[in-house]
Design an enzyme around this catalytic site. Structure first.
Site, PDB file in Angstrom:
ATOM      1  N   LYS A 196       0.860  -1.186   0.000  1.00 50.29           N
ATOM      2  CA  LYS A 196       0.000   0.000   0.000  1.00 50.29           C
ATOM      3  C   LYS A 196       0.892   1.230   0.000  1.00 50.29           C
ATOM      4  O   LYS A 196       1.679   1.449   0.919  1.00 50.29           O
ATOM      5  CB  LYS A 196      -0.922   0.008   1.216  1.00 50.29           C
ATOM      6  N   LYS A 248      -2.152  -1.637  -3.709  1.00 47.90           N
ATOM      7  CA  LYS A 248      -3.009  -0.450  -3.666  1.00 47.90           C
ATOM      8  C   LYS A 248      -2.133   0.793  -3.732  1.00 47.90           C
ATOM      9  O   LYS A 248      -1.207   0.914  -2.919  1.00 47.90           O
ATOM     10  CB  LYS A 248      -3.827  -0.448  -2.374  1.00 47.90           C
TER      11      LYS A 248
END
Length: 324
Positions: A196, A248
């Site tokens: 992320k 992400k």
């Protein structure tokens, strides 16, 4: 004098193109992120994410049923509490908005879809960080793990099939796995937000959860310049027992997604985040791009890069298009 090889032969008709298509997007591969807000009287559209709503508990149930009927593979739920504090205590409260709404959805949907929950503190803290703070104002990794463990157990007991720790704390997967197992919740899965990034494209999401963040999350989310580091993070999460791993954002990190897909022995997810959604919606509303084609092309690119699962705010709409 003429080409020996004519690749255009395989593009001559829609039937031919369908026959040789390499990448497929199906509704079952799509997960719909949803927001539920405490104390809301009616659903409210998020200004920076046109078409996406903050739901009441009642409207959430109805929208979730529609998503399942459309064929989406799962739902990822985020809660927006009325009150916040320094340690995000609303996250572990069985009657807190996220846990209560998880209970609503599990009672309504049973096992007809995969119910996922955001296992992170940023929506619940008055400082907006993904963990509890030390005396010097930095995020205390190990103290945060203790809360994540309690949060995961609360979410699983409320009805989540899968918890999604998104805070990028070191050791979070092993800690949560142990907490779930100790609570007799061995069947609850973990979707690890393994790679992320500290992206500039989270802005609309922060509107959606009414984030209290001041500053940034660069001490725990990854540097956008780093790709090898993502592989290390994924390998650590796999070793700690992650059932699925995630990259992400999605569209800006397709190279990372491809690399992760090549090494992962568990399903790989990618999150098409709020800023990616907002850009396409804005361009389409200005008439600069074809909306449906752009959405489906973006989803295809994420699948082509290696994602088995795509979290997208277009999940329901795309599922209906794909099943036409």
């Amino acid at each position: 004098m003429y080409p020996l090889h004519r690749p255009r032969r395989l593009r001559t008709t829609p039937a031919m193109r369908r026959l040789v298509s390499e990448t497929e997007v199906r509704p079952r591969q799509l997960v719909l992120p949803m927001f539920v807000k405490e104390g809301l009287a009616e659903p409210a559209e998020i200004a920076s994410m046109p078409g996406v709503l903050q739901h009441t508990r009642d409207s959430l149930r109805k929208a979730a049923v529609e998503a399942v009927q459309a064929g989406v593979g799962g739902i990822m739920l985020f809660g927006v509490p009325a009150e916040r504090d320094a340690v995000g205590s609303g996250s572990t409260d069985p009657d807190g908005i996220l846990n209560a709404a998880l209970g609503d959805l599990r009672a309504e949907l049973g096992d007809s879809t995969v119910l996922m929950s955001d296992c992170c503190l940023d929506e619940f803290t008055d400082h907006g960080h993904c963990g509890v703070l030390a005396a010097d104002g930095t995020v205390d990794n190990d103290a945060t793990l203790e809360v994540y463990g309690e949060m995961a157990v609360a979410q699983a007991r409320a009805g989540a099939h899968v918890v999604g720790p998104s805070g990028m704390m070191d050791g979070q997967i092993a800690f949560i796995r142990n907490a779930l197992d100790q609570a007799g919740l061995q069947d609850t899965g973990i979707l690890a937000y393994s790679a992320k990034y500290a992206s500039a494209f989270y802005g609309p999401f922060r509107d959606a959860v009414e984030s209290q963040l001041s500053g940034d999350r660069k001490t725990y989310q990854q540097d956008p310049a780093n790709a090898r580091e993502a592989i290390r993070e994924v390998q650590l999460d796999l070793a700690e027992g992650a059932d699925m791993v995630m990259v992400k954002p999605a569209l800006l990190y397709l190279d990372v997604l491809r690399s992760v897909a090549e090494i992962s022995d568990v399903p790989v997810a990618a999150y098409q985040i709020s800023g990616e959604y907002a850009m396409i919606e804005a361009a389409a509303r200005n008439g600069w791009i074809d909306r449906e084609r752009s959405i489906l092309e973006s989803l295809t690119s994420i699948r082509r890069a290696g994602a088995d699962i795509v979290l997208t705010y277009w999940a329901v709409e795309a599922a209906r298009w794909l099943d036409r």
